[in-house]
Enzyme design. Sequence first.
Site, PDB file in Angstrom:
ATOM      1  N   GLU A   1       4.546 -11.573  -5.930  1.00 17.33           N
ATOM      2  CA  GLU A   1       3.472 -11.808  -6.907  1.00 17.33           C
ATOM      3  C   GLU A   1       3.824 -11.362  -8.326  1.00 17.33           C
ATOM      4  OE1 GLU A   1       3.546  -9.662  -4.490  1.00 17.33           O
ATOM      5  OE2 GLU A   1       2.587  -7.754  -4.967  1.00 17.33           O
TER       6      GLU A   1
ATOM      7  N   SER B   1     -21.744  -7.574 -26.709  1.00 20.94           N
ATOM      8  CA  SER B   1     -21.045  -7.015 -27.861  1.00 20.94           C
ATOM      9  C   SER B   1     -20.504  -8.116 -28.760  1.00 20.94           C
ATOM     10  CB  SER B   1     -19.884  -6.147 -27.378  1.00 20.94           C
ATOM     11  OG  SER B   1     -18.881  -6.978 -26.821  1.00 20.94           O
ATOM     12  N   GLY B   2     -20.466  -9.346 -28.224  1.00 24.50           N
ATOM     13  CA  GLY B   2     -19.858 -10.430 -28.984  1.00 24.50           C
ATOM     14  C   GLY B   2     -18.387 -10.577 -28.620  1.00 24.50           C
TER      15      GLY B   2
ATOM     16  N   CYS C   1       5.293  -6.211   1.571  1.00 25.40           N
ATOM     17  CA  CYS C   1       5.610  -4.784   1.491  1.00 25.40           C
ATOM     18  C   CYS C   1       4.978  -4.009   2.666  1.00 25.40           C
ATOM     19  CB  CYS C   1       5.168  -4.251   0.127  1.00 25.40           C
ATOM     20  SG  CYS C   1       5.876  -2.634  -0.225  1.00 25.40           S
ATOM     21  N   TYR C   2       3.977  -3.168   2.386  1.00 23.73           N
ATOM     22  CA  TYR C   2       3.313  -2.455   3.483  1.00 23.73           C
ATOM     23  C   TYR C   2       2.788  -3.455   4.511  1.00 23.73           C
ATOM     24  CZ  TYR C   2       0.019   0.583   5.977  1.00 23.73           C
ATOM     25  OH  TYR C   2      -0.660   1.279   6.943  1.00 23.73           O
TER      26      TYR C   2
ATOM     27  N   LYS D   1      -7.900 -11.312 -17.851  1.00 25.93           N
ATOM     28  CA  LYS D   1      -8.361 -11.756 -19.178  1.00 25.93           C
ATOM     29  C   LYS D   1      -8.193 -13.266 -19.395  1.00 25.93           C
ATOM     30  CE  LYS D   1      -9.933  -9.994 -23.083  1.00 25.93           C
ATOM     31  NZ  LYS D   1     -10.917  -8.886 -23.111  1.00 25.93           N
TER      32      LYS D   1
ATOM     33  N   HIS E   1       7.927  -7.945  -3.571  1.00 25.54           N
ATOM     34  CA  HIS E   1       6.652  -8.398  -4.152  1.00 25.54           C
ATOM     35  C   HIS E   1       6.804  -9.764  -4.819  1.00 25.54           C
ATOM     36  CE1 HIS E   1       4.309  -4.742  -3.496  1.00 25.54           C
ATOM     37  NE2 HIS E   1       5.476  -4.123  -3.598  1.00 25.54           N
TER      38      HIS E   1
ATOM     39  N   ASP F   1     -15.516 -10.739 -22.992  1.00 22.20           N
ATOM     40  CA  ASP F   1     -15.998 -10.466 -21.637  1.00 22.20           C
ATOM     41  C   ASP F   1     -17.520 -10.461 -21.557  1.00 22.20           C
ATOM     42  OD1 ASP F   1     -13.316 -10.146 -21.303  1.00 22.20           O
ATOM     43  OD2 ASP F   1     -13.384  -7.957 -21.278  1.00 22.20           O
ATOM     44  N   SER F   2     -18.167  -9.728 -22.451  1.00 26.21           N
ATOM     45  CA  SER F   2     -19.623  -9.673 -22.350  1.00 26.21           C
ATOM     46  C   SER F   2     -20.235 -11.017 -22.711  1.00 26.21           C
ATOM     47  CB  SER F   2     -20.203  -8.535 -23.189  1.00 26.21           C
ATOM     48  OG  SER F   2     -20.089  -8.795 -24.555  1.00 26.21           O
TER      49      SER F   2
ATOM     50  N   GLY G   1       0.853  -1.187   0.000  1.00 27.11           N
ATOM     51  CA  GLY G   1       0.000   0.000   0.000  1.00 27.11           C
ATOM     52  C   GLY G   1       0.879   1.223   0.000  1.00 27.11           C
TER      53      GLY G   1
END
Length: 514
Positions: A172, A224-225, A82-83, A370, A170, A228-229, A55
């Site tokens: 990750e 939208s095709g 970290c934080y 994604k 980090h 994601d949608s 953070g």
Amino acid sequence: MKQEMIIVLDFGGQYNQLIARRVRECGVYCEVLSYQTPIEELIAKAPKGIILTGGPNSVYDETSPHYDKALFETGIPILGICYGAQLMAYSTGGKVETATTSEYGKTDVKVICNNSLLFGGVENETVVWMSHTDMITELGSGFVVTAHTDKCPVAAMENAEKKLYAVQYHPEVTHSIKGQQMLSNFVYDVCGCKGDWKMADFTRNTIEEIKKRVGDGKVLCALSGGVDSSVAAVLLSKAVGKKLTCVFVDHGLLRKNEAEEVERIFGDEGEYDLNFVHVKSSERFYEKLAGVSEPEAKRKIIGEEFIRVFEEEAKKIGAVDYLVQGTIYPDVIESGLGKSAVIKSHHNVGGLPDYVDFKEIIEPLHMLFKDEVRAVGLELGLPEQLVYRQPFPGPGLGVRIIGEVNAEKVKIVQDADAIMREEFAKAGLDKKVNQYFAALTNMRSVGVMGDFRTYDYAIALRAVTTSDFMTAEAAEIPWKTLQLIMNRIVNEVEHVNRVFYDLTSKPPGTIEME
Ligand code: XMP
């Protein structure tokens, strides 16, 4: 048996969801919660372990986000990053101070504890990603230093008896070479997880949750095709079936056969039982676009018209209880400190429609990246073609036609683009090149075809490699493939007599050509 869970407690760092994703990659379910979550709520979830994130604050500042010190006495294994590491030191009686110089970027670290569970399988010297100015200068009681760097005396510390672990760096991010190993060590060897989570569970659980949440409610989704949608719509349809209406606005600027493809998957003949509304509104868009050649003006017209069409359809349906958005994690603009995220518009060409009468938004993919969304899509049985679809701008071919847009030009660019995609797939380039397409330049020139002179358009081919879409390089395409594509385009696509390949990188160019 209850599913194992790791909780990521969010203190406002930029990699918080990435940590959750890395834990899920270990095969353990993970949720991100705000640091404002009360300790009772945290304990009630019975997590196998807790990770405190990084953070932007300094722990010794009174106004910084802190957490109930009792957390460190619960016996739940904790990893501070970290934080989070500094907070652990501060809360257990140690000291944190500002360092004279910051440590940023790839850093050599020396592991000095051979039997630390966190460092199993990690060499004594390894590279990690640092990003800090404050550092731990005194340990809390019961802690030992397990790793240090040249500048940072406490790069890692632990109190193994209490299962408290902390790293200043980090793990990750991929720059930390053995970072994933360390996270896996924490999850398996410290927390004792067995790894009982799969993407299939996410899919099943999400469908169950939506079912409960929606009940008898009505749901509306703008489809939208895009990946994601589409994935969001399928999740909803599996959960609520006909209570869902999907509105697909065909603005006449889609790629060749794309609208038919979406209709085939989601329409009445498809396998999903939802109310699919295919709004064929090409003419409307072409009319609005007539005579307009300035790129931003075109984008704006397409975006606004899209919203008008969507609103009209929504009005026909009437009030709904929920509006579905395919927001995924990278779309979420973090306001930091675990505060709520700003919502992406349902379609990336404009804002939310002014008139859609709904009570709540459902965003089933908001915690996924994604590639995780793609995994869910495959899990749900969506065709690979759709799941691995390239990014496609909201204004569609409207920004791949330089100058004025009309039906004839759309057909030209659709046909040329289809040829390019076909040949890229045949040459195996579709998996190597991140984005590629044909655009129609506004340039016409003289040519010869058989015995005739022609005065026709030039198509520009664009193909780029990029990792983040912020910068990009023109891809190296074998000459033979380029020649083949050129040959097919000039022979098969009417009104094209020239083909160019765009060599420009981004910057100074952009990926799209307008
Ligand atoms: P550029 O050309 O900016 O494109 O390098 C990067 C990515 O963004 C997409 N793109 C758009 N998306 N509206 C959108 O919703 C737009 O106007 C737009 N322009 C570009 C494009 O597909 C590419 O992947």
